[in-house]
Design an enzyme around this catalytic site. Sequence first.
Site, short mmCIF file in Angstrom:
data_model
loop_
_atom_site.label_atom_id
_atom_site.label_comp_id
_atom_site.label_asym_id
_atom_site.label_seq_id
_atom_site.Cartn_x
_atom_site.Cartn_y
_atom_site.Cartn_z
N ARG A 305 22.98 -52.29 12.66
CA ARG A 305 23.67 -53.41 12.42
C ARG A 305 25.17 -53.24 11.87
NH1 ARG A 305 18.84 -53.97 9.43
NH2 ARG A 305 17.35 -55.24 10.58
N LYS A 327 37.48 -57.66 18.84
CA LYS A 327 36.58 -58.24 19.80
C LYS A 327 36.02 -57.02 20.44
CE LYS A 327 38.85 -61.15 22.09
NZ LYS A 327 38.93 -62.29 23.30
N GLU A 369 51.21 -57.57 29.03
CA GLU A 369 50.92 -58.00 27.62
C GLU A 369 52.09 -58.08 26.69
OE1 GLU A 369 48.18 -59.60 27.46
OE2 GLU A 369 46.60 -58.84 28.71
N LYS A 411 50.42 -58.90 17.39
CA LYS A 411 49.03 -59.16 17.64
C LYS A 411 48.29 -59.18 16.16
CE LYS A 411 44.84 -59.19 20.13
NZ LYS A 411 44.08 -58.71 21.07
N GLU A 421 39.57 -66.39 16.84
CA GLU A 421 39.87 -66.93 17.95
C GLU A 421 39.41 -68.41 18.12
OE1 GLU A 421 39.97 -65.44 22.38
OE2 GLU A 421 39.87 -64.08 20.87
N ARG A 425 44.83 -68.33 18.54
CA ARG A 425 44.77 -67.30 19.28
C ARG A 425 44.90 -67.52 20.56
NH1 ARG A 425 40.56 -62.31 17.02
NH2 ARG A 425 40.95 -60.80 18.54
N ASN A 429 46.67 -66.44 25.41
CA ASN A 429 46.31 -66.63 26.68
C ASN A 429 47.54 -67.21 27.66
OD1 ASN A 429 43.54 -66.07 26.91
ND2 ASN A 429 43.06 -67.87 25.70
N HIS A 432 47.47 -66.20 31.22
CA HIS A 432 46.26 -65.88 31.52
C HIS A 432 45.28 -66.93 32.19
CE1 HIS A 432 47.08 -62.45 28.93
NE2 HIS A 432 46.03 -61.92 29.06
N HIS A 436 43.91 -65.07 35.18
CA HIS A 436 42.45 -64.80 35.26
C HIS A 436 42.00 -65.44 36.47
CE1 HIS A 436 41.58 -64.32 30.67
NE2 HIS A 436 41.31 -63.24 31.41
N HIS A 449 44.52 -55.69 35.34
CA HIS A 449 44.49 -57.05 34.22
C HIS A 449 46.11 -57.62 33.96
CE1 HIS A 449 43.60 -60.16 31.44
NE2 HIS A 449 44.39 -59.41 30.55
N1 LIG Z 1 38.78 -56.36 22.91
C1 LIG Z 1 39.69 -56.92 23.69
O1 LIG Z 1 40.39 -57.85 22.63
C2 LIG Z 1 40.45 -56.78 24.77
C3 LIG Z 1 41.59 -57.08 25.29
C4 LIG Z 1 41.93 -57.06 26.40
C5 LIG Z 1 41.29 -56.18 27.17
N2 LIG Z 1 40.04 -55.70 27.04
C6 LIG Z 1 39.36 -55.19 27.63
O2 LIG Z 1 40.04 -53.77 28.05
C7 LIG Z 1 39.68 -53.17 29.61
C8 LIG Z 1 40.87 -52.78 30.02
O3 LIG Z 1 41.61 -51.84 29.44
P1 LIG Z 1 42.56 -50.69 30.04
O4 LIG Z 1 43.51 -51.56 30.96
O5 LIG Z 1 43.09 -50.06 29.05
O6 LIG Z 1 41.46 -49.95 30.97
P2 LIG Z 1 40.65 -48.75 31.09
O7 LIG Z 1 39.92 -48.38 29.81
O8 LIG Z 1 39.85 -48.53 32.17
O9 LIG Z 1 41.98 -47.55 31.15
C9 LIG Z 1 42.73 -47.71 32.31
C10 LIG Z 1 42.79 -46.31 33.14
O10 LIG Z 1 43.85 -45.54 32.38
C11 LIG Z 1 43.00 -44.37 32.04
N3 LIG Z 1 43.65 -43.72 30.61
C12 LIG Z 1 43.77 -44.51 29.70
N4 LIG Z 1 44.52 -43.74 28.70
C13 LIG Z 1 44.95 -42.60 29.47
C14 LIG Z 1 45.87 -41.58 29.05
N5 LIG Z 1 46.51 -41.64 27.79
N6 LIG Z 1 46.24 -40.60 30.11
C15 LIG Z 1 45.65 -40.70 31.46
N7 LIG Z 1 44.83 -41.68 31.67
C16 LIG Z 1 44.41 -42.86 30.77
C17 LIG Z 1 41.50 -44.49 31.90
O11 LIG Z 1 40.99 -43.29 32.12
C18 LIG Z 1 41.38 -45.36 33.09
O12 LIG Z 1 41.21 -44.94 34.44
C19 LIG Z 1 38.89 -54.32 30.05
O13 LIG Z 1 37.59 -53.85 29.99
C20 LIG Z 1 38.91 -55.59 29.09
O14 LIG Z 1 38.10 -56.48 29.40
C21 LIG Z 1 39.60 -56.06 25.82
ZN LIG Z 2 45.11 -60.02 28.69
#
Ligand SMILES: NC(=O)c1ccc[n+]([C@@H]2O[C@H](COP(=O)([O-])OP(=O)(O)OC[C@H]3O[C@@H](n4cnc5c(N)ncnc54)[C@H](O)[C@@H]3O)[C@@H](O)[C@H]2O)c1
Ligand SMILES: [Zn+2]
Length: 550
Positions: A305, A327, A369, A411, A421, A425, A429, A432, A436, A449
């Site tokens: 939990r 999140k 972003e 942020k 949110e 928040r 967006n 977005h 999106h 993204h």
């Molecule tokens: N929780 C939230 O509030 C929130 C907000 C925005 C996005 N997200 C989520 O985040 C995800 C996208 O995150 P992302 O863009 O980081 O993608 P990701 O985690 O897939 O990372 C992108 C790529 O970069 C590589 N990478 C990361 N750090 C590295 C480093 N220091 N050196 C070399 N390679 C590196 C990873 O291995 C991957 O191939 C999505 O799933 C999205 O839904 C969540």
């Molecule tokens: Zn975003």
Amino acid sequence: MTTLEPPADIIAITGFMGTGKTTVGQLLADRLGLSFVDTDALIEDASGRSIASIFAADGEERFRDLESRALHDALCPPRAVVSTGGGMLLREANVFALRSAGPIVCLTAAPETVLKRVATDTSRPLLQVEDPLARVQGLLSARESCYAQADIHISTDDRSPEEIVDAIIQALKADARGRWLAGGQAVIPLELPDHRYEITVGRNLLGRLGMLVPPREPGARAALISSEPIAALFADTVRSALAAAGWDVTVLAVPDGEHSKRLEVAGTLLGSLAHAGLDRASTVFAMGGGVVGDLAGFVAAVYMRGINLVHLPTSLLAQVDSSIGGKTAVDLDAGKNLVGAFHQPVAVVTDVATLETLPISELRSGLGEIIKHACCFDADMFELLEARRDEVIRRDPAVIEYLVARNCQIKAGIVEQDPHEKRLRAVLNYGHTVGHALERAAPEWALRHGQVVGTGIVAEARIAKWLGLADHATAVRQEALVEAYGLPNSVRNVDESLALQALERDKKIEGGRLRMPLVPAIGSFEIVEDVELELVRRALRSVIGEQATM
Ligand SMILES: NC(=O)c1ccc[n+]([C@@H]2O[C@H](COP(=O)([O-])OP(=O)(O)OC[C@H]3O[C@@H](n4cnc5c(N)ncnc54)[C@H](O)[C@@H]3O)[C@@H](O)[C@H]2O)c1
Ligand SMILES: [Zn+2]
């Protein structure tokens, strides 16, 4: 609130004669990897005469003119330690110029120390008098108010040059502008009604991780959840840093990519936590991009939990966005992020040195972003992004650290006001709604993204202009910034009808109207309640295909 200012360009070293400005300045520049300029040397080079002979032949006023001109030249090349003559701060304009470039460090010494250091030096024009000690005392008291204008004062009595430099670096790390050049770190608190934690941003923090997270409770264990490529890069560093603080670490690495953000993978990880003996007092360390953060965060949220979670974000997007706010989620076949929970971490440790290995396309994604934050909240950061593009792209440590810390602060500020949110928040967006729709219609992985957020910003800036909310120039500046960072201002490989369909499915549509954040002027936002869907359709169409139209 933590004060965060853009990195200084210049660290000025001033102080009375005999305080070691040149030696210390050179040493400081070497330690910080900056270039070094000595204004006295500039004057001698330019005039072909020694300072003593300029003083003797032309007098002090003439020398001060040459000095002001030399300062002007010294401030031109970016990123330097500038040692100035002892009288540089006598002129207000010099103080102003130095202060706008960065912190002014004044080296101090007792009159006796000064005299001891310069006793054998006959080139000191101001000390060729009968009672030099009285002269030093007199000059020092006359200059007291001018030296008082420095930001940092460092005593040099009984200290070696190395010790003086250590003391300067220490003081710079606490300075709002100096800290980035001195390799300092920023600590950004995030305060929620029932929980408080800190986001620490700096260089090479993973190696000191043990000191940056809450102390281990008796019996507690750690699981380091990461992806295979990220674990290969940084897991050893983290494991030994945590071991030094008494943690026993189990490393769990999942395959790279969004495909790991699934219930099955979460299920396997949960089994591994139980198998490794993690109890309620144990901690999950999530190291990687947003995928790992969301997945490991979800696992930490539901295991027993909810157990402690520490984020160690390594992609720019994760550092400025997904690691902050609590999140967590995994995807279903039916859609992204459909299963999740709010679960705040106990700490976020953001090591910007990890960004050195990040592919450029991922860097750009994070920049989408960052540009969004600049558009809505921070006109100064927007200007910095315009002016220092090359430094950002080449990941200049000082500039990147500032940007990451500032975006975390932005942020965190929004999350504090709207933890679940509900309303505010929504401003996150910006870019977005259109972004999106493009993301959903694009072939899988064709667009990152943050990159489509850039395209979304271009489109939504047009909506504000069409509504008469923003002027043409405001829209043009946003588009130019998106382009300057190599983000697409229009996309070609997206099917227009699919994108329009994706837009119609937007949860925020009510009676043919949408509620969306728009930017009336750079650095501000307005949540507009009733934007006509037709206008958003038009904006979406304007960024698909070849014809990017304002
Ligand atoms: N929780 C939230 O509030 C929130 C907000 C925005 C996005 N997200 C989520 O985040 C995800 C996208 O995150 P992302 O863009 O980081 O993608 P990701 O985690 O897939 O990372 C992108 C790529 O970069 C590589 N990478 C990361 N750090 C590295 C480093 N220091 N050196 C070399 N390679 C590196 C990873 O291995 C991957 O191939 C999505 O799933 C999205 O839904 C969540
Ligand atoms: Zn975003």
